[in-house]
Motif scaffolding. Structure first.
Motif, PDB file in Angstrom:
ATOM      1  N   SER A  55      11.190  15.844   6.438  1.00  0.00           N
ATOM      2  CA  SER A  55      10.546  14.578   6.077  1.00  0.00           C
ATOM      3  C   SER A  55       9.115  14.569   6.578  1.00  0.00           C
ATOM      4  CB  SER A  55      11.296  13.374   6.677  1.00  0.00           C
ATOM      5  OG  SER A  55      11.036  13.270   8.069  1.00  0.00           O
ATOM      6  N   ALA A  56       8.327  13.681   6.035  1.00  0.00           N
ATOM      7  CA  ALA A  56       6.965  13.497   6.527  1.00  0.00           C
ATOM      8  C   ALA A  56       6.969  12.765   7.860  1.00  0.00           C
ATOM      9  CB  ALA A  56       6.144  12.725   5.504  1.00  0.00           C
ATOM     10  N   THR A  57       7.970  11.927   8.073  1.00  0.00           N
ATOM     11  CA  THR A  57       8.079  11.261   9.371  1.00  0.00           C
ATOM     12  C   THR A  57       8.231  12.315  10.467  1.00  0.00           C
ATOM     13  OG1 THR A  57       9.149   9.401   8.270  1.00  0.00           O
ATOM     14  CG2 THR A  57       9.364   9.501  10.657  1.00  0.00           C
ATOM     15  N   GLY A  58       9.143  13.276  10.238  1.00  0.00           N
ATOM     16  CA  GLY A  58       9.295  14.395  11.168  1.00  0.00           C
ATOM     17  C   GLY A  58       8.010  15.202  11.277  1.00  0.00           C
ATOM     18  N   ALA A  84       6.456   4.348   9.417  1.00  0.00           N
ATOM     19  CA  ALA A  84       6.545   5.705   9.984  1.00  0.00           C
ATOM     20  C   ALA A  84       5.276   6.078  10.730  1.00  0.00           C
ATOM     21  CB  ALA A  84       6.805   6.723   8.870  1.00  0.00           C
ATOM     22  N   THR A  85       4.113   5.637  10.226  1.00  0.00           N
ATOM     23  CA  THR A  85       2.844   6.083  10.793  1.00  0.00           C
ATOM     24  C   THR A  85       2.718   5.697  12.275  1.00  0.00           C
ATOM     25  OG1 THR A  85       1.974   5.676   8.558  1.00  0.00           O
ATOM     26  CG2 THR A  85       0.379   6.288  10.243  1.00  0.00           C
ATOM     27  N   PRO A  86       2.827   4.417  12.637  1.00  0.00           N
ATOM     28  CA  PRO A  86       2.751   4.104  14.072  1.00  0.00           C
ATOM     29  C   PRO A  86       4.021   4.442  14.835  1.00  0.00           C
ATOM     30  CG  PRO A  86       3.104   2.106  12.831  1.00  0.00           C
ATOM     31  CD  PRO A  86       2.899   3.197  11.815  1.00  0.00           C
ATOM     32  N   GLU A 152      -3.796  13.748   9.504  1.00  0.00           N
ATOM     33  CA  GLU A 152      -3.908  12.953   8.285  1.00  0.00           C
ATOM     34  C   GLU A 152      -2.514  12.630   7.757  1.00  0.00           C
ATOM     35  OE1 GLU A 152      -6.489  14.721   5.275  1.00  0.00           O
ATOM     36  OE2 GLU A 152      -7.605  15.740   6.864  1.00  0.00           O
ATOM     37  N   ASP A 153      -2.210  11.353   7.613  1.00  0.00           N
ATOM     38  CA  ASP A 153      -0.985  10.953   6.917  1.00  0.00           C
ATOM     39  C   ASP A 153      -1.313  10.927   5.427  1.00  0.00           C
ATOM     40  OD1 ASP A 153       1.187   9.818   5.724  1.00  0.00           O
ATOM     41  OD2 ASP A 153       1.467   8.245   7.230  1.00  0.00           O
ATOM     42  N   ALA A 154      -1.021  12.066   4.781  1.00  0.00           N
ATOM     43  CA  ALA A 154      -1.313  12.220   3.354  1.00  0.00           C
ATOM     44  C   ALA A 154      -0.043  12.072   2.514  1.00  0.00           C
ATOM     45  CB  ALA A 154      -1.985  13.572   3.102  1.00  0.00           C
ATOM     46  N   ALA A 155       0.870  11.208   2.998  1.00  0.00           N
ATOM     47  CA  ALA A 155       2.143  10.995   2.289  1.00  0.00           C
ATOM     48  C   ALA A 155       1.924  10.581   0.831  1.00  0.00           C
ATOM     49  CB  ALA A 155       2.973   9.934   3.007  1.00  0.00           C
ATOM     50  N   HIS A 156       0.820   9.869   0.574  1.00  0.00           N
ATOM     51  CA  HIS A 156       0.541   9.395  -0.788  1.00  0.00           C
ATOM     52  C   HIS A 156      -0.381  10.347  -1.545  1.00  0.00           C
ATOM     53  CE1 HIS A 156       0.932   4.946   0.810  1.00  0.00           C
ATOM     54  NE2 HIS A 156       2.007   5.660   1.013  1.00  0.00           N
ATOM     55  N   ALA A 157      -0.840  11.402  -0.897  1.00  0.00           N
ATOM     56  CA  ALA A 157      -2.054  12.071  -1.396  1.00  0.00           C
ATOM     57  C   ALA A 157      -1.876  13.539  -1.755  1.00  0.00           C
ATOM     58  CB  ALA A 157      -3.172  11.909  -0.364  1.00  0.00           C
ATOM     59  N   PHE A 178       7.552  14.352   0.521  1.00  0.00           N
ATOM     60  CA  PHE A 178       8.178  14.641  -0.769  1.00  0.00           C
ATOM     61  C   PHE A 178       9.410  13.768  -0.989  1.00  0.00           C
ATOM     62  CE2 PHE A 178       6.431  19.050   0.408  1.00  0.00           C
ATOM     63  CZ  PHE A 178       5.195  18.799  -0.174  1.00  0.00           C
ATOM     64  N   HIS A 179       9.375  12.577  -0.406  1.00  0.00           N
ATOM     65  CA  HIS A 179      10.399  11.563  -0.689  1.00  0.00           C
ATOM     66  C   HIS A 179      10.403  11.301  -2.202  1.00  0.00           C
ATOM     67  CE1 HIS A 179      11.789   7.394  -1.118  1.00  0.00           C
ATOM     68  NE2 HIS A 179      12.533   7.637  -0.060  1.00  0.00           N
ATOM     69  N   PRO A 180      11.552  10.892  -2.770  1.00  0.00           N
ATOM     70  CA  PRO A 180      11.606  10.708  -4.239  1.00  0.00           C
ATOM     71  C   PRO A 180      10.562   9.744  -4.812  1.00  0.00           C
ATOM     72  CG  PRO A 180      13.801  10.603  -3.291  1.00  0.00           C
ATOM     73  CD  PRO A 180      12.852  10.691  -2.138  1.00  0.00           C
ATOM     74  N   GLU A 188      14.442  14.598  -0.197  1.00  0.00           N
ATOM     75  CA  GLU A 188      13.774  14.231   1.053  1.00  0.00           C
ATOM     76  C   GLU A 188      13.001  15.472   1.466  1.00  0.00           C
ATOM     77  OE1 GLU A 188      13.640  11.330   2.414  1.00  0.00           O
ATOM     78  OE2 GLU A 188      15.440  10.228   1.788  1.00  0.00           O
ATOM     79  N   GLY A 189      11.892  15.287   2.160  1.00  0.00           N
ATOM     80  CA  GLY A 189      11.151  16.458   2.617  1.00  0.00           C
ATOM     81  C   GLY A 189       9.703  16.141   2.861  1.00  0.00           C
ATOM     82  N   GLY A 190       9.030  17.082   3.493  1.00  0.00           N
ATOM     83  CA  GLY A 190       7.607  16.926   3.764  1.00  0.00           C
ATOM     84  C   GLY A 190       7.000  18.274   4.072  1.00  0.00           C
ATOM     85  N   HIS A 314       3.871  -2.956  -0.505  1.00  0.00           N
ATOM     86  CA  HIS A 314       3.342  -1.851   0.314  1.00  0.00           C
ATOM     87  C   HIS A 314       1.995  -2.244   0.896  1.00  0.00           C
ATOM     88  CE1 HIS A 314       6.091  -0.002  -2.644  1.00  0.00           C
ATOM     89  NE2 HIS A 314       6.477   0.692  -1.597  1.00  0.00           N
ATOM     90  N   TYR A 315       1.913  -2.709   2.113  1.00  0.00           N
ATOM     91  CA  TYR A 315       2.995  -2.890   3.071  1.00  0.00           C
ATOM     92  C   TYR A 315       2.699  -4.165   3.848  1.00  0.00           C
ATOM     93  CZ  TYR A 315       3.600   2.121   2.297  1.00  0.00           C
ATOM     94  OH  TYR A 315       3.765   3.351   1.719  1.00  0.00           O
ATOM     95  N   PRO A 316       3.700  -4.744   4.544  1.00  0.00           N
ATOM     96  CA  PRO A 316       3.391  -5.807   5.493  1.00  0.00           C
ATOM     97  C   PRO A 316       2.502  -5.239   6.604  1.00  0.00           C
ATOM     98  CG  PRO A 316       5.770  -5.565   5.146  1.00  0.00           C
ATOM     99  CD  PRO A 316       5.125  -4.389   4.508  1.00  0.00           C
TER     100      PRO A 316
HETATM  101  C1  LIG Z   1       6.611   7.764   2.749  1.00  0.00           C
HETATM  102  C2  LIG Z   1       5.644   7.681   3.860  1.00  0.00           C
HETATM  103  C3  LIG Z   1       5.848   8.311   5.095  1.00  0.00           C
HETATM  104  C4  LIG Z   1       7.139   8.977   5.458  1.00  0.00           C
HETATM  105  O1  LIG Z   1       7.584   9.930   4.567  1.00  0.00           O
HETATM  106  P1  LIG Z   1       9.083  10.454   4.643  1.00  0.00           P
HETATM  107  O2  LIG Z   1       9.023  11.779   3.935  1.00  0.00           O
HETATM  108  O3  LIG Z   1       9.934   9.459   3.929  1.00  0.00           O
HETATM  109  O4  LIG Z   1       9.448  10.610   6.058  1.00  0.00           O
HETATM  110  C5  LIG Z   1       4.851   8.258   6.042  1.00  0.00           C
HETATM  111  N1  LIG Z   1       3.711   7.588   5.810  1.00  0.00           N
HETATM  112  C6  LIG Z   1       3.474   6.949   4.655  1.00  0.00           C
HETATM  113  C7  LIG Z   1       2.181   6.245   4.463  1.00  0.00           C
HETATM  114  C8  LIG Z   1       4.444   6.954   3.653  1.00  0.00           C
HETATM  115  O5  LIG Z   1       4.227   6.277   2.518  1.00  0.00           O
END
Ligand SMILES: *Cc1c(COP(=O)(O)O)cnc(C)c1O
Length: 374
Positions: A55-58, A84-86, A152-157, A178-180, A188-190, A314-316
């Motif tokens: 996961s990206a969290t991991g 997940a970020t903080p 860099e939290d590039a979960a969206h990028a 790589f969440h769905p 699930e994945g990152g 997305h998001y409070p």
């Molecule tokens: C989805 C997301 C994560 C976490 O990703 P996972 O793969 O579900 O752990 C982290 N940061 C942001 C901004 C996200 O949108």
């Protein structure tokens, strides 16, 4: 009418067949498909060192560990992102130091980030919100001047680029999801993209029990590693997705262009920054003009549901969650994050949508808003 969710992965038949083959192969844990996915991601990111994980969290948590960030350290991060970020900053024992985001780009305000630096600040963890890159020149200039790590939290990028260079093809440590729901998936994945080969080696230990082997095959455990390796089944999904990613993102940009065209006739909503061709449009999230309406956001979302349309939030604002209030944060600390948190609605956007779907969303939204005008 068919229900239109706010997001949906696109899986092609060849990938589904490929997964069936992996399932029949007898090798389900990390194996050839994990290697293939890491190699393909590395090629996609101009030869960077890339590692996948569950996961990206991991990924973000282990990245902090790789950087040696822990108790007593501070990490600067935006007040509006996924939890997940903080949370990962808290999980390694460090303190998230929130700063506000820009109302237009929804990205971290880098002037405020600089003002939040203390002697305890070790890193900055920005988010490329909805796939719009933060200003990378300003970010890395700031990090260099203050000797900070950048995670860099590039979960969206995944697939986004800054001045023609892919996010993750440069920079310090870059994390993808790589969440769905994301722009490509492994279910699930990152993944992490590294600049430093020694840090990638340290990561390898932390990803899998701290286990290493010498030339004779003798096993050693040198750190208390975790268990974050991706399965070969999941990796096979990613191997099929990556070649489709640029096409998915092009389609997202086309659909968003359509949204912008239709919203220009209804200026009541505050639209996100347009960006350029480097914007991968993970999501499209206008702000509702709640001060002009007789309805709440919940009533707007319920109305959309009655039209068969899915809407996300997305998001409070992060600092108003009980966990972060305990750190002393209060209402009013970050007005832009709070406004977005109150007013944002994520409208349907995924590659398999049609332009007619966009029109349907806009028509329903306009009807609900017109009927609710004060
Ligand atoms: C989805 C997301 C994560 C976490 O990703 P996972 O793969 O579900 O752990 C982290 N940061 C942001 C901004 C996200 O949108």
């Amino acid at each position: 009418m068919d229900y239109l969710p706010f997001t949906k992965p696109t899986l092609d038949e060849a990938t589904i067949q490929g997964v069936v083959e992996v399932l029949r192969s007898g090798w389900l844990a990390s194996g050839p498909n994990v290697h293939a996915l890491e190699k393909a991601l590395s090629e996609y990111l101009d030869g960077r060192i890339v590692r996948t994980l569950t996961s990206a969290t991991g990924a973000l948590e282990v990245a902090l560990q790789v950087c040696g960030i822990g108790t007593g350290d501070e990490v600067i991060t935006p007040a509006m992102s996924f939890a997940a970020t903080p949370n990962v900053i808290m999980r390694v024992g460090a303190r998230p130091v929130f700063v506000d985001v820009d109302l237009d780009t929804r990205n971290i305000d880098l002037n405020q980030a600089e003002a939040a630096i203390t002697p305890r600040t070790k890193a900055i963890m920005p988010v490329h919100f909805s796939g719009l890159p933060v200003d990378m020149d300003t970010l890395y200039d700031l990090a260099k001047r203050h000797n900070l790590r950048v995670i860099e939290d590039a979960a969206h990028a995944i697939g986004s680029s800054w001045q023609g260079k892919k996010i993750g093809s440069f920079g310090d440590i870059v994390s993808f999801s790589f969440h769905p729901n994301k722009n490509m998936t492994t279910i699930e994945g990152g993944a992490l993209s590294f600049a430093d080969p020694d840090e990638a080696k340290r990561f390898d230990l932390l990803r899998f029990h701290g286990i290493s082997r010498d030339a004779e095959g003798n096993m050693d455990v040198s750190v208390a590693g975790g268990k974050y390796n991706l399965s070969d089944v999941a990796a096979r999904v990613g191997v099929g997705q990556l070649p489709l990613l640029d096409g998915f993102n092009t389609r997202r940009r086309e659909l968003v262009a359509h949204y912008f065209k239709h919203f220009s006739t209804d200026p009541a909503c505050l639209l996100p920054a347009r960006g350029d061709e480097g914007h991968s449009w993970h999501m499209f999230a206008p702000l509702l003009p709640l001060d002009q309406l007789n309805i709440s956001r919940k009533q707007f979302i319920d109305g959309m549901h009655q039209h068969g349309l899915g809407v996300g939030i997305h998001y409070p604002a992060l600092h108003l969650f009980s966990l972060y209030r305990e750190l002393g944060y209060r209402e009013g600390d970050f007005p832009n994050a709070e406004k977005i948190g109150r007013e944002t609605v994520t409208l349907p956007l995924f590659p398999a949508m049609t332009t007619e779907d966009v029109e349907r969303v806009c028509a329903a939204g306009r009807t609900i808003i017109q009927d609710a005008k004060k």
